[in-house]
Design a protein around this motif. Structure first.
Motif, PDB file in Angstrom:
ATOM      1  N   GLN A 285       0.837  -1.083   0.084  1.00 53.38           N
ATOM      2  CA  GLN A 285       0.001   0.048  -0.089  1.00 53.38           C
ATOM      3  C   GLN A 285       1.029   1.126  -0.003  1.00 53.38           C
ATOM      4  OE1 GLN A 285      -2.928  -0.145   3.266  1.00 53.38           O
ATOM      5  NE2 GLN A 285      -3.664  -2.110   2.565  1.00 53.38           N
ATOM      6  N   CYS A 304      -0.561   0.978  -5.122  1.00 52.65           N
ATOM      7  CA  CYS A 304       0.174  -0.011  -4.519  1.00 52.65           C
ATOM      8  C   CYS A 304       1.495  -0.029  -5.311  1.00 52.65           C
ATOM      9  CB  CYS A 304      -0.425  -1.137  -4.298  1.00 52.65           C
ATOM     10  SG  CYS A 304      -2.105  -1.133  -3.363  1.00 52.65           S
ATOM     11  N   TRP A 340      -6.961  -0.490   4.349  1.00 55.58           N
ATOM     12  CA  TRP A 340      -6.010   0.567   3.770  1.00 55.58           C
ATOM     13  C   TRP A 340      -5.155   1.151   5.171  1.00 55.58           C
ATOM     14  CZ3 TRP A 340      -4.339   0.848  -0.682  1.00 55.58           C
ATOM     15  CH2 TRP A 340      -3.256   1.810  -1.135  1.00 55.58           C
TER      16      TRP A 340
END
Length: 478
Positions: A285, A304, A340
């Motif tokens: 991420q 990402c 996330w």
């Protein structure tokens, strides 16, 4: 009457008919031994939204002009005719109108059929040298039909107000002009027809007309090539063909939609760069990138990066006409679904266009400040150099070894669409339309190191990764 007199009278009639036909190009259109079969298919079609995708010199403009005059004159051989017909011929600019559509109309229009002409420039007694606003044409049923000439560079507002029996697009119009013209023919259940060479690549016409994604039963299309035109000499065709490259040849000879015709990113290949979603390791991420908009669309994507520097665009938020509360809530919901990363205070990080720092009269705070108040910490310090950004994106799409460094999940439908409809304008700048995803993609790409020009020997791990990506692209589960 004696037999000789009868034969003489018949001969005189035949000579008169021959003379009239010679002076009436409309009557002689497609009536000889040679016939353009694709033109006849277009004229015979009864659907209300018809398009010819043709190469240059394929005969497409000819059939568009004849279709207009058949309707205006009340002599269409395949449709119900009526008097007082009102239609538009739409060109890309007034100069193109004068040189192409207007010239073709006048070549089929005897002066005896013209009731009046209104000029935008030039003299009405010599209309070919000027720009025509309207032509009034005598209809055989006793009325007066009207053909108005419009140009797309006038803007959508110039296409408002009228109720029309037909609109002819000579070449591809902008979407807003096309949609406005759809409204103009609605009251009279009129016709839209277009004749174009698809030099802009896969635009909305490709999706809405060629693919007919909405399944509209009134839409029809046909491709028209040089081989379909019996009046184009083979020698001339060979000469034209020798002067064109492969991409131009697809459009200009065959009328095909080409991925690379005018596209900013011809390197983008949906079969290569678009893959099925898979579970992304949390360590990959990176950041969210946002191109803000309230009335205009707001585009946000989740980016990402793997350990080899490959970029993955894994999620998308794209909406227009919504406020900051809506967008912030949507971004948080997608982030939660993805798991996330957040900071110690639960806040999400994002890049955003530097224009978000500006305050407006409608708010005491900027867009950036409003996002920060809602737990989305946006960084507006982004590199907005368009040309440098495009060049960098190109290096991620394809390097000299043919391998890409960026992959897009197939649920990011708006970004994929923009890749296919992002075109150059005049000069080294893209058309400023439908580019929100492309803008925030550049912001993120410019925050990354430039990928190496050459990659050394591919490691077993990377080779396995590339194989798995190709498997995902083919839809196989591993």
């Amino acid at each position: 009457m004696q037999r000789e007199d009868i034969l003489k009278r018949i001969s005189e009639i035949e000579k008169e008919l021959s003379r009239r036909k010679k002076n009436d190009r409309l009557a002689s259109y497609n009536s000889g031994r040679k016939k353009h079969k694709k033109q006849l298919l277009f004229h015979r079609c009864k659907r209300r939204n018809r398009w010819v995708f043709g190469g240059n010199r394929s005969g497409k403009t000819e059939c568009g002009a004849v279709e207009c005059l058949w309707m205006l004159r009340g002599v269409h051989p395949y449709r119900k005719n009526r008097k007082d017909v009102f239609g538009w011929a739409v060109s890309l600019s007034q100069q193109v109108q004068r040189d192409v559509a207007q010239a073709k109309i006048l070549s089929y229009l005897p002066k005896s059929w013209i009731a009046d002409i209104t000029m935008l420039s030039g003299r009405k007694d010599s209309p070919a040298g000027g720009v025509i606003d309207q032509i009034k044409i005598k209809n055989i049923y006793g009325g007066i039909s009207t053909l108005g000439f419009k140009s797309c560079d006038q803007g959508r507002e110039k296409f408002q107000g009228s109720s029309l029996d037909f609109v002819w697009f000579d070449e591809e119009p902008p979407r807003d002009v096309y949609e406005e013209c759809l409204m103009r023919v609605m009251d009279r259940r009129g016709d839209i027809f277009g004749t174009m060479t698809p030099l802009k690549g896969r635009t909305f016409i490709y999706n809405e007309i060629y693919l007919n994604q909405k399944g509209n039963r009134e839409i029809w299309h046909e491709f028209m090539t040089w081989e379909d035109n019996p009046f184009l000499s083979k020698k001339e065709a060979r000469l034209l063909e020798s002067a064109l490259d492969a991409t131009s040849l697809d459009a200009r000879k065959y009328g095909k939609f080409s991925e690379g015709a005018g596209l900013v990113y011809p390197e983008f290949d949906e079969s290569v760069h678009v893959i099925r979603p898979f579970k992304i390791p949390p360590e990959w991420q990176e950041v969210i990138s946002i191109d803000p908009g309230l009335h205009n669309p707001l585009s946000a994507h989740w980016y990402c990066v793997d350990w080899d520097g490959n970029i993955y665009v894994v999620a998308e938020h794209f909406a227009s006409g919504k406020d900051i509360d809506f967008h912030a809530a949507a971004i948080k919901a997608i982030s939660a679904k993805l798991g996330w990363k957040t900071d110690s205070k639960g806040r999400i990080s994002a890049l955003i266009d530097s224009a978000a720092n500006q305050r407006t009269l409608a708010s005491s705070k900027s867009v950036a400040e409003l996002f920060c108040d809602r737990g989305i910490m946006v960084n507006a310090n982004v590199n907005k150099d368009v040309f440098a950004g495009i060049s960098r994106v190109k290096t991620f799409l394809k390097r000299d070894n043919g391998e890409p460094d960026i992959y897009i999940f197939d649920n990011c439908v708006n970004m994929i669409s923009e890749f296919k409809t992002y075109f150059w304008a005049s000069g080294d700048v893209p058309v400023k339309r439908d580019d929100h995803c492309m803008d925030e993609l550049r912001y993120f790409i410019m925050s990354r190191p430039k990928p190496p020009e050459k990659r050394g020997e591919v490691s077993p791990v990377l080779r396995d990764k590339l194989r798995r990506i190709k498997d995902l692209n083919r839809g196989r589960k591993k």
